[in-house]
Design an enzyme around this catalytic site. Sequence first.
Site, mmCIF file in Angstrom:
data_model
loop_
_atom_site.group_PDB
_atom_site.id
_atom_site.type_symbol
_atom_site.label_atom_id
_atom_site.label_comp_id
_atom_site.label_asym_id
_atom_site.label_seq_id
_atom_site.Cartn_x
_atom_site.Cartn_y
_atom_site.Cartn_z
ATOM 1 N N ASP A 1 0.825 -1.210 0.000
ATOM 2 C CA ASP A 1 0.000 0.000 0.000
ATOM 3 C C ASP A 1 0.863 1.266 0.000
ATOM 4 O OD1 ASP A 1 -1.458 -2.270 0.972
ATOM 5 O OD2 ASP A 1 -3.051 -0.911 1.583
ATOM 6 N N HIS B 1 -1.041 4.615 -0.340
ATOM 7 C CA HIS B 1 -2.006 5.470 0.361
ATOM 8 C C HIS B 1 -1.590 6.946 0.387
ATOM 9 C CE1 HIS B 1 -5.085 2.728 1.560
ATOM 10 N NE2 HIS B 1 -4.237 1.887 2.139
ATOM 11 N N ASP C 1 -3.757 0.042 -3.818
ATOM 12 C CA ASP C 1 -4.028 1.039 -2.776
ATOM 13 C C ASP C 1 -3.033 2.196 -2.875
ATOM 14 O OD1 ASP C 1 -6.189 -0.357 -1.909
ATOM 15 O OD2 ASP C 1 -5.585 -0.460 0.187
ATOM 16 N N ASN D 1 -8.228 -2.504 -3.288
ATOM 17 C CA ASN D 1 -9.626 -2.197 -3.000
ATOM 18 C C ASN D 1 -9.926 -0.706 -3.046
ATOM 19 O OD1 ASN D 1 -8.002 -2.213 -0.490
ATOM 20 N ND2 ASN D 1 -9.901 -1.572 0.482
ATOM 21 N N HIS D 2 -8.888 0.151 -2.965
ATOM 22 C CA HIS D 2 -9.134 1.593 -3.062
ATOM 23 C C HIS D 2 -9.136 2.083 -4.501
ATOM 24 C CE1 HIS D 2 -9.187 3.345 1.071
ATOM 25 N NE2 HIS D 2 -8.780 2.111 1.352
ATOM 26 N N HIS E 1 -3.571 -7.987 -4.157
ATOM 27 C CA HIS E 1 -3.664 -6.954 -3.117
ATOM 28 C C HIS E 1 -4.166 -7.525 -1.799
ATOM 29 C CE1 HIS E 1 -4.164 -3.105 -1.175
ATOM 30 N NE2 HIS E 1 -5.376 -3.479 -0.827
ATOM 31 N N HIS F 1 -2.619 -4.670 1.752
ATOM 32 C CA HIS F 1 -3.974 -4.503 2.300
ATOM 33 C C HIS F 1 -4.054 -4.285 3.809
ATOM 34 C CE1 HIS F 1 -8.225 -4.526 1.933
ATOM 35 N NE2 HIS F 1 -8.450 -5.758 2.390
#
Length: 593
Positions: free
Chosen positions: A305, A307, A338, A370-371, A429, A530
């Site tokens: 990730d 982010h 992500d 998932n983002h 992910h 994740h």
Amino acid sequence: MADVSGESSGAPPAKQKEKGKNERKANQKESASEKKKHQDPNATTNDNRIKELENLVAKLQSENEKLKRDNKSMMATFMSQQQKMETPRSKTRYHMSNNVVVIGSRSGKASRVPLLQLLADSQNRIDMREADTPTCGAINSQKSPRLSPGAVGDGPTSQPVVKPATKKAVPKSPASTPSEGSDSEPSSEPSTPSDDGKPKKRRPPALGKGVLNMGGNGIVSQQTLKVFQEQWGGGQSPAVSNVGDSILDYLHNSFAANGMQHSTRAGTQDAFGRHIIALCNEVTLLLKKEPLQVPLKSPIYVFGDIHGNFTDLHYFMNELVLFRDPKYTPHNFLFLGDYVDRGPHSVECVALLLALKVVSPSTINLIRGNHEDRMVNGDIKTYGAGSLKSQCHALFGPILGENVWLSINQTFKWLPLTAVIDDSIFCTHGGIPRYIGGPDHRMQALQDTYNFPRFETFFECGPDEPEKIQLCRRIAADCCWSDPWEGSDGELNQFGFGENPRGKGIVVFGSQAVDDFLQTNKLQYIFRAHQEKSDGLKVSKNARVVTIFSTSDYIGHQNGAGVVFVDPAGTIRLIIKEPKEDLLPQSFKPLPH
């Protein structure tokens, strides 16, 4: 004599006549042969030559047959060698390195720390919270559920405060090239005369415009350029500085060099937004040609990730990409999704990764998290100023910002779901898709690029959606949302799967599910992201699952950023970048380089 004459006299007259006739014929043949010998003294020599020729022909035929047998044997040997050459090599057996590279946040220096010592000193540290805390409604529900805040574990549920970049002035004229410095600094651009005779400054090229030096000292001569034009076709050369190069140049030399602040030059941010839209169009075309499951080769760096943490991403790229150009870098990169939300620079992180992708498509590999879903990164109520949509609007205004956000999500739709490194390491992910019994076609489904639908969001499912589409939606959602189970496998179903605390329709997978998946598909490891981990990395499920989290100081937590390097020799090497505050225990004794 009496007996003989008596026998002759006793024979029938016809037989005696026939016998005499035969004797006369034989005598005639003998006399003819003798006569011929006397007439042709070379007859015997010719007969011998004929016999010699017959022997020679027989010998040649024998040698020819032998050559045929030898050729057949040689061909068989060649085919055997060819088959051996074409036989795939046995898979490399991977093992975990005994040391971990730890990068100090203050010094920036890397040290090698024994893995066992790292585990011993950090065993009492807990993961502050998962990478994603919102629980979501059923993925296959007909309505689109709103993500609601919720906690998994002991972490806080309050929304972190994120300071987005502010909106700058929008000019009427095309944007200029972003650069360091203020608007008032003198320009070194050459001047051109105006209509009134006074010199006026030439407008600097807009973001994305490059100048090709064609002078005597230019890197390309006119004649060579003609040759290139013929090779490129159409008589036109490719762009010297395309949109990807322009964005990379701006992010490196202006945004990052200015302390993660955008240029104050008028129009720069709007030009940046328009370039992102153009970049998304280019990357989408590339992704449509990529398989749903990407086969990759080592050496390769694997990131978890991001982010919106541009600071860590820019640091790693500066350290690992030679000359800031992945085309000159001898290893590959894989990012596990992500890229956006929660951090302050989601737009910049996406722009950097997509620009690297379009500059070197085979080196930079991106898969979906998932983002990378418009229902998630567009949830301003849950993520507030940390959401991608909110940051797009803050940077570019409501109109251009909305178009940038929609373009980014259209590109996210075409991201691959999984990757496999050296036919041995499954990368995704979240985790492995659930198994519900019967023939196991999960990997075949992920490899069926042309028949697997692409979803802009996993949360919108129509009432009449075909069963096959629902199955593909569930497989995709499992790849992006599932987690390893930290409890006992006895709490899971007979296949090693169970309900996930994140929300209805999301699963966890245990050791049995991991072992079955790896054995069925002849794999050795699962790399996934994740979830936030205190050191940025976690090895679990009998050392078969590696969780990678590549953003430090996540939403205020003092966690490290982890990266994994897979080398062709079969070693998996762990790298940890410390958070801003050095949290390594004093008992650490870094090994000398």
